[in-house]
Design an enzyme around this catalytic site. Structure first.
Site, PDB file in Angstrom:
ATOM      1  N   GLY A 114       0.819  -1.203   0.000  1.00  0.00           N
ATOM      2  CA  GLY A 114       0.000   0.000   0.000  1.00  0.00           C
ATOM      3  C   GLY A 114       0.853   1.253   0.000  1.00  0.00           C
ATOM      4  O   GLY A 114       0.646   2.161  -0.821  1.00  0.00           O
ATOM      5  N   HIS A 134      33.630   8.252   5.956  1.00  0.00           N
ATOM      6  CA  HIS A 134      33.061   9.592   6.055  1.00  0.00           C
ATOM      7  C   HIS A 134      33.173  10.280   4.703  1.00  0.00           C
ATOM      8  O   HIS A 134      34.243  10.218   4.086  1.00  0.00           O
ATOM      9  CB  HIS A 134      33.788  10.415   7.108  1.00  0.00           C
ATOM     10  CG  HIS A 134      33.311  11.843   7.158  1.00  0.00           C
ATOM     11  ND1 HIS A 134      32.106  12.190   7.711  1.00  0.00           N
ATOM     12  CD2 HIS A 134      33.867  12.991   6.680  1.00  0.00           C
ATOM     13  CE1 HIS A 134      31.932  13.497   7.589  1.00  0.00           C
ATOM     14  NE2 HIS A 134      32.981  14.009   6.974  1.00  0.00           N
TER      15      HIS A 134
HETATM   16  P1  NAI Z   1       0.608  -6.259   4.554  1.00  0.00           P
HETATM   17  O1  NAI Z   1       0.308  -7.408   5.415  1.00  0.00           O
HETATM   18  O2  NAI Z   1       1.961  -5.638   4.564  1.00  0.00           O
HETATM   19  O3  NAI Z   1      -0.430  -5.063   4.873  1.00  0.00           O
HETATM   20  C1  NAI Z   1      -1.803  -5.207   4.721  1.00  0.00           C
HETATM   21  C2  NAI Z   1      -2.490  -4.071   5.454  1.00  0.00           C
HETATM   22  O4  NAI Z   1      -3.867  -4.109   5.107  1.00  0.00           O
HETATM   23  C3  NAI Z   1      -2.422  -4.165   6.970  1.00  0.00           C
HETATM   24  O5  NAI Z   1      -1.998  -2.927   7.490  1.00  0.00           O
HETATM   25  C4  NAI Z   1      -3.846  -4.493   7.367  1.00  0.00           C
HETATM   26  O6  NAI Z   1      -4.224  -3.973   8.641  1.00  0.00           O
HETATM   27  C5  NAI Z   1      -4.645  -3.844   6.261  1.00  0.00           C
HETATM   28  N1  NAI Z   1      -5.969  -4.412   6.040  1.00  0.00           N
HETATM   29  C6  NAI Z   1      -6.310  -5.726   6.072  1.00  0.00           C
HETATM   30  N2  NAI Z   1      -7.629  -5.869   5.778  1.00  0.00           N
HETATM   31  C7  NAI Z   1      -8.108  -4.610   5.520  1.00  0.00           C
HETATM   32  C8  NAI Z   1      -9.370  -4.079   5.140  1.00  0.00           C
HETATM   33  N3  NAI Z   1     -10.428  -4.874   4.917  1.00  0.00           N
HETATM   34  N4  NAI Z   1      -9.520  -2.735   4.977  1.00  0.00           N
HETATM   35  C9  NAI Z   1      -8.449  -1.913   5.160  1.00  0.00           C
HETATM   36  N5  NAI Z   1      -7.231  -2.363   5.525  1.00  0.00           N
HETATM   37  C10 NAI Z   1      -7.054  -3.690   5.691  1.00  0.00           C
HETATM   38  O7  NAI Z   1       0.174  -6.734   3.093  1.00  0.00           O
HETATM   39  P2  NAI Z   1       0.539  -6.190   1.657  1.00  0.00           P
HETATM   40  O8  NAI Z   1       0.914  -4.754   1.690  1.00  0.00           O
HETATM   41  O9  NAI Z   1      -0.594  -6.610   0.802  1.00  0.00           O
HETATM   42  O10 NAI Z   1       1.816  -7.036   1.276  1.00  0.00           O
HETATM   43  C11 NAI Z   1       1.709  -8.454   1.172  1.00  0.00           C
HETATM   44  C12 NAI Z   1       3.019  -9.122   1.501  1.00  0.00           C
HETATM   45  O11 NAI Z   1       3.972  -8.817   0.504  1.00  0.00           O
HETATM   46  C13 NAI Z   1       3.545  -8.666   2.835  1.00  0.00           C
HETATM   47  O12 NAI Z   1       3.623  -9.783   3.669  1.00  0.00           O
HETATM   48  C14 NAI Z   1       4.908  -8.117   2.541  1.00  0.00           C
HETATM   49  O13 NAI Z   1       5.848  -8.688   3.405  1.00  0.00           O
HETATM   50  C15 NAI Z   1       5.213  -8.517   1.108  1.00  0.00           C
HETATM   51  N6  NAI Z   1       5.809  -7.384   0.426  1.00  0.00           N
HETATM   52  C16 NAI Z   1       7.050  -6.973   0.764  1.00  0.00           C
HETATM   53  C17 NAI Z   1       7.614  -5.884   0.166  1.00  0.00           C
HETATM   54  C18 NAI Z   1       8.951  -5.446   0.553  1.00  0.00           C
HETATM   55  O14 NAI Z   1       9.694  -6.219   1.140  1.00  0.00           O
HETATM   56  N7  NAI Z   1       9.338  -4.225   0.282  1.00  0.00           N
HETATM   57  C19 NAI Z   1       6.894  -5.114  -0.845  1.00  0.00           C
HETATM   58  C20 NAI Z   1       5.605  -5.629  -1.120  1.00  0.00           C
HETATM   59  C21 NAI Z   1       5.110  -6.730  -0.506  1.00  0.00           C
END
Ligand code: NAI
Length: 464
Positions: free
Chosen positions: A186, A443
């Site tokens: 997000g 540095h």
């Molecule tokens: P996430 O688990 O990081 O975040 C999902 C968010 O959605 C949470 O804050 C949750 O409270 C919220 N949420 C859940 N249901 C909801 C609803 N009905 N209405 C509103 N908010 C709601 O999941 P995300 O961002 O989809 O990422 C998935 C996976 O992909 C994660 O586990 C992450 O580790 C991985 N990922 C890692 C990245 C990185 O390392 N930079 C980049 C993108 C993904």
């Protein structure tokens, strides 16, 4: 049935599967890898790599439009060529997935194109448009990854309501974009489209962004993103979406309040679910938990002998580098070596600007376990950050108050994804804050802020 018998058949060529295949081949095993789509999995095709390509491109666009003037570089007439930006992203993806194909050739790994199904322990059926074949292997590894979770009230339609996959290929800039979920995806995608000029509103179910990250650091990032123009609505549930004349009306509730947001597009990123459909797990008796993740023991063995699983499909941190480490460890265990993954030293990075990188315990987690000390240092007082005009953010080092062992490090700042590598080593080697504080740091570098934060644990930071 193919005459070939493999030592290892890997199903899924994402970062978990392809790395396991390569490491197993290096260790002398005869390896096949079944993949129905392009090599590289979510990470290379529709995840980490294309999203970072867009994050970098959008950052350059935003800089050219709004901050190069400060450096004495005047650019006029900056315009966005979104199709070209998308084409560059696709070229990056193509080069990297092609690279995996070359590594397969180099390591004599047989790439079996198609959908894999485990017929019985030791036998995998591969179905493709040209037919079906069966291959046999001593060991089978499931590395089939994960897919975006769909909310029934906001079903993905590929036109107005997107998952993280489709949002990487938009051909037009949405005027207003709603992002449901203030997690990793997000915040990263909200940043991309905000920089490119969309008005972005983030709806989050909980009362804060990045719920698994250190509260203070996530809060600071949120404030910076708000300054950049992102709007957040916390403690808010998206209840339904109605599409009218090409616009999406999202009905939301927040406590006893409710309202409607009218936007052009919606990105739903509320987590990911394991992908196990069509693998034949239930027929084989491979146990899964109630959310569908495959259950494994400490050596990645499933409940059926000879079948193993790694990566997103077994749950835990859903990160490419976690899957890679598990892939290497599993291959080494199969070869009779001591494969091991230290999950406590697994970093996480949110690639916003500034980046938020983290390893080890959050301050809340550490404080709940015993007495701690905390050292902080702001990038505002770091020479390189000043020179780069990237002074937002800080470094936080958390240690055990008695032993000085580093328990967690959190970095909010430019290039935090690179600086965190030193903190990962500190956690891996059970270093103390004094170890970091006494080590040379070039540095002027951003990493000096980590040294100073380590010094701040004993209140002896120099530049603060
Ligand atoms: P996430 O688990 O990081 O975040 C999902 C968010 O959605 C949470 O804050 C949750 O409270 C919220 N949420 C859940 N249901 C909801 C609803 N009905 N209405 C509103 N908010 C709601 O999941 P995300 O961002 O989809 O990422 C998935 C996976 O992909 C994660 O586990 C992450 O580790 C991985 N990922 C890692 C990245 C990185 O390392 N930079 C980049 C993108 C993904």
């Amino acid at each position: 049935m193919s005459n070939d018998t493999f030592d290892l058949i890997v199903i899924g060529a994402g970062p978990g599967g392809y790395v396991a295949a390569i490491r197993a081949a290096q260790l002398g095993m005869k390896v096949a890898c079944v993949e129905r789509e392009a090599l590289g999995g979510t990470c290379l095709n529709v995840g980490c790599i294309p999203s970072k390509a867009l994050l970098d491109s959008s950052e350059k666009y935003h800089e050219a439009k709004s901050s190069l003037g400060k450096h004495g570089i005047n650019v006029a007439g900056v315009t966005l060529d979104l199709p070209r930006m998308m084409a560059r992203k696709s070229d990056v993806v193509k080069a990297l997935t092609g690279g995996v194909g070359m590594l397969f050739k180099k390591n004599k790994i047989e790439h079996l194109r198609g959908q894999g199904r485990i017929v019985s322990a030791g036998v995998v059926e591969v179905a493709s448009s040209t037919g079906k074949q069966q291959v046999t292997g001593t060991n089978i590894l499931i590395a089939t990854g994960s897919a975006p979770i769909q909310i029934p009230a906001l079903p993905f339609d590929g036109k107005n309501i997107f998952s993280s996959t489709e949002v990487l290929s938009l051909t037009e800039l949405p005027r207003r974009l709603a992002v449901v979920g203030a997690g990793y995806i997000g915040l990263e995608m909200a940043s991309v489209w905000n920089r490119l000029g969309s008005e972005v509103i983030v709806l989050e179910f909980l009362e804060r962004a990045l719920p698994n990250m250190d509260r203070e650091m996530a809060g600071q990032l949120q404030k910076i993103l708000e300054k950049q123009g992102l709007k957040f609505r916390f403690s808010t549930t998206a209840q339904s979406a109605a599409i009218e004349s090409g616009k999406v009306k999202i009905a939301w509730t927040s406590g006893d309040q409710s309202g409607v947001e009218e936007v052009d597009k919606v990105l739903v990123c509320v987590g990911r679910r394991p992908v196990t459909d069509g693998l034949g797990l239930a027929e084989l008796g491979v146990e899964q938990d109630k959310r569908g993740f495959i259950k494994v023991d400490g050596h990645f063995a499933t409940s059926v002998k000879g079948i193993y699983a790694i990566g997103d499909v077994i749950g835990g941190l859903m990160l490419a580098h976690k899957a890679e480490e598990e892939g290497v460890a599993l291959a080494e265990l199969l070869a009779g070596k001591a494969g091991h993954v230290n999950y406590k030293a697994c970093p996480g990075v949110v690639y916003t600007h500034p980046e938020l990188a983290t390893v080890g315990l959050t301050e809340e987690e550490a404080a709940a376990r015993g007495a701690i000390k905390v050292g902080k240092f702001p990038f505002l007082a770091n020479g390189r950050a000043k020179a780069m005009d990237a002074t937002e953010g800080l470094v936080k080092v958390i240690t055990d108050a008695k032993t000085d062992r580093v328990l967690g490090v959190h970095i909010l700042g430019a290039h935090a994804s690179d600086v965190i590598a030193e903190a990962v080593l500190a956690v891996e080697f059970a270093a103390s804050s004094e170890d970091i504080a006494r080590a040379f740091h070039g540095h002027p570098t951003m990493s000096e802020a980590l040294k100073e934060a380590a010094m701040a644990v004993e209140k002896r930071a120099i530049h603060m």
